[in-house]
Design an enzyme around this catalytic site. Structure first.
Site, PDB file in Angstrom:
ATOM      1  N   VAL A  13       0.845  -1.205   0.000  1.00 44.46           N
ATOM      2  CA  VAL A  13       0.000   0.000   0.000  1.00 44.46           C
ATOM      3  C   VAL A  13       0.879   1.253   0.000  1.00 44.46           C
ATOM      4  O   VAL A  13       0.655   2.190  -0.769  1.00 44.46           O
ATOM      5  CB  VAL A  13      -0.974   0.025   1.210  1.00 44.46           C
ATOM      6  CG1 VAL A  13      -1.779   1.316   1.206  1.00 44.46           C
ATOM      7  CG2 VAL A  13      -1.907  -1.175   1.193  1.00 44.46           C
ATOM      8  N   ARG A  82      -4.016  -8.688   5.746  1.00 51.56           N
ATOM      9  CA  ARG A  82      -4.744  -9.945   6.020  1.00 51.56           C
ATOM     10  C   ARG A  82      -4.206 -11.104   5.196  1.00 51.56           C
ATOM     11  O   ARG A  82      -3.663 -10.914   4.114  1.00 51.56           O
ATOM     12  CB  ARG A  82      -6.216  -9.757   5.635  1.00 51.56           C
ATOM     13  CG  ARG A  82      -6.991  -8.971   6.630  1.00 51.56           C
ATOM     14  CD  ARG A  82      -8.464  -9.131   6.402  1.00 51.56           C
ATOM     15  NE  ARG A  82      -8.972  -8.351   5.281  1.00 51.56           N
ATOM     16  CZ  ARG A  82     -10.180  -8.511   4.765  1.00 51.56           C
ATOM     17  NH1 ARG A  82     -10.995  -9.436   5.242  1.00 51.56           N
ATOM     18  NH2 ARG A  82     -10.597  -7.745   3.774  1.00 51.56           N
ATOM     19  N   ARG A  88     -10.401  -8.214   9.261  1.00 46.29           N
ATOM     20  CA  ARG A  88      -9.538  -7.061   9.550  1.00 46.29           C
ATOM     21  C   ARG A  88      -9.299  -6.956  11.046  1.00 46.29           C
ATOM     22  O   ARG A  88      -8.230  -6.533  11.490  1.00 46.29           O
ATOM     23  CB  ARG A  88     -10.180  -5.781   9.005  1.00 46.29           C
ATOM     24  CG  ARG A  88     -10.249  -5.768   7.472  1.00 46.29           C
ATOM     25  CD  ARG A  88     -10.863  -4.487   6.941  1.00 46.29           C
ATOM     26  NE  ARG A  88     -10.925  -4.450   5.488  1.00 46.29           N
ATOM     27  CZ  ARG A  88     -11.957  -4.916   4.771  1.00 46.29           C
ATOM     28  NH1 ARG A  88     -13.003  -5.446   5.365  1.00 46.29           N
ATOM     29  NH2 ARG A  88     -11.937  -4.818   3.455  1.00 46.29           N
ATOM     30  N   ARG A 151     -15.222   0.362  -5.059  1.00 47.24           N
ATOM     31  CA  ARG A 151     -15.534  -1.032  -5.424  1.00 47.24           C
ATOM     32  C   ARG A 151     -16.988  -1.122  -5.909  1.00 47.24           C
ATOM     33  O   ARG A 151     -17.274  -1.757  -6.918  1.00 47.24           O
ATOM     34  CB  ARG A 151     -15.316  -1.939  -4.202  1.00 47.24           C
ATOM     35  CG  ARG A 151     -13.859  -2.138  -3.907  1.00 47.24           C
ATOM     36  CD  ARG A 151     -13.591  -3.139  -2.799  1.00 47.24           C
ATOM     37  NE  ARG A 151     -12.155  -3.387  -2.731  1.00 47.24           N
ATOM     38  CZ  ARG A 151     -11.449  -3.516  -1.614  1.00 47.24           C
ATOM     39  NH1 ARG A 151     -12.040  -3.434  -0.442  1.00 47.24           N
ATOM     40  NH2 ARG A 151     -10.154  -3.745  -1.664  1.00 47.24           N
ATOM     41  N   HIS A 175     -15.225  -0.069   8.128  1.00 51.69           N
ATOM     42  CA  HIS A 175     -14.547  -0.733   7.008  1.00 51.69           C
ATOM     43  C   HIS A 175     -14.379  -2.204   7.379  1.00 51.69           C
ATOM     44  O   HIS A 175     -13.332  -2.637   7.833  1.00 51.69           O
ATOM     45  CB  HIS A 175     -13.189  -0.067   6.790  1.00 51.69           C
ATOM     46  CG  HIS A 175     -12.441  -0.615   5.623  1.00 51.69           C
ATOM     47  ND1 HIS A 175     -12.998  -0.745   4.375  1.00 51.69           N
ATOM     48  CD2 HIS A 175     -11.171  -1.062   5.503  1.00 51.69           C
ATOM     49  CE1 HIS A 175     -12.093  -1.249   3.545  1.00 51.69           C
ATOM     50  NE2 HIS A 175     -10.980  -1.460   4.212  1.00 51.69           N
TER      51      HIS A 175
END
Ligand code: APR
Length: 308
Positions: A13, A82, A88, A151, A175
């Site tokens: 990320v 993950r 999460r 998404r 989230h």
């Protein structure tokens, strides 16, 4: 003088964030990671892409938090991703330590910065960042809603065979599995999707959105999504650095809006030069409001696990 942007974590990320930040010429970037040589190597590689990709900003890497000194904006991506079968929330203990340590350094070296948190479990880590830095809540927000919405947008565009950019969507809540996709606020070229897609398909698309991160974890087998999370984070960074006053769903601190307080959760906000400038309160119907509150109750419970 260029703005200074610190990206904590030079993994999937973090490095993607640095790439998108550089390509958008948003400022000089410093990547911080605990693995020796890793952020330096990524930074050098990204610098060498500059002449071809057309950017001139400085990209550097370091293993020392002191190099974030004076940063205007910090994107917090360090932490474990993950693996298949993990939620999460399973990352809680490991990532709370990492985020806590980063927060102390951000407070010390970049006391005037704005912070965008990406590390999971997102809403919990954003709250933790706010508590440990002690920064005002407008300066700390979490990246989640844009990712969940993008998404949803992508799935709707795929369903209808229209341009992705024509679709606007709203996903609120935490989230995680309690997120709340809101088809009522989702439009294609201004047309509500209810007029274009059957109720059954909308339900299926909402469900795929809710489990969208897990679908990618299962496919990748190790690690989790990073292109879309980084793209969403950089959209937020630009909104703050360029005072764009964009309207996004983000994890923001609530003080009674939607009947919820003292928690970070995904809601529509105005994001600009002063960070979270406003929380927008939608008129949710009974079932949407119930789902949002259930999401908040769930996170209140998780916060207790790390002592809040
Ligand atoms: N300080 C700085 N960097 C750290 C620290 C720390 N204390 N602890 C770990 N890191 C670094 C790791 O060395 C690694 O390079 O964080 C990086 C994480 O990168 P990846 O393992 O590739 O994980 P990534 O896919 O980038 O996900 C990072 O974002 O979306 C969330 O759930 C995801 O919590 C995860 C985070």
């Amino acid at each position: 003088m260029n703005k200074k942007i610190a990206v904590i974590g030079a993994g999937n990320v973090g490095a993607s964030c640095a790439q998108y930040l550089a390509e958008a010429n948003l400022g000089d970037i410093v990547m911080i990671d605990i693995i020796e040589g890793f952020p330096q190597g990524k930074a050098l590689d990204l610098t060498q892409a500059g002449p071809v990709r057309g950017y001139n900003c400085m990209v550097t890497g370091s293993n020392n938090y002191k190099d974030i000194k004076g940063a205007d904006l910090v994107i917090m991506t360090a932490g474990m991703p993950r693996k298949p079968g993990m939620s999460r929330e399973d990352l809680l203990a490991m990532n709370a330590d990492i985020v806590g340590a980063a927060a102390k350094n951000i407070k010390k070296y970049a006391p005037k910065s704005f912070v965008i948190v990406v590390s999971n479990p997102l809403d919990i880590m954003t709250y933790h960042m706010m508590k440990v830095t002690g920064f005002s809540t407008n300066r700390i927000c979490g990246q989640a809603g844009i990712l969940d919405s993008t998404r949803f947008r992508a799935f709707v565009a795929m369903e209808l065979g229209v341009a992705m950019t024509e679709v606007h969507a709203m996903v609120m809540g935490g989230h995680g599995d309690t997120m709340v996709p809101l088809p009522r606020y989702t439009t294609v070229g201004g047309i509500p999707i209810k007029e274009l897609i059957s109720a059954k398909r909308i339900k299926e698309i909402s469900e795929r959105t809710r489990l969208g991160g897990g679908e990618i974890v299962k496919l990748l087998k190790k690690g989790s999504a990073y292109y879309a999370p980084a793209a969403a984070s950089v959209d937020m960074a630009r909104a703050i650095l360029c005072d764009e006053k964009r309207v996004f769903p983000c994890s923001a601190y609530l003080t009674g809006q939607y009947g919820i307080k003292d928690i970070y959760i995904g809601v529509p906000i105005v994001l600009g030069g002063n960070g979270v400038e406003k929380v927008l309160e939608l008129k949710l119907n009974a079932s949407e409001s119930k789902a949002l509150k259930a999401s908040a109750v769930n996170y209140r419970g998780v916060l207790k696990e790390i002592g809040y």
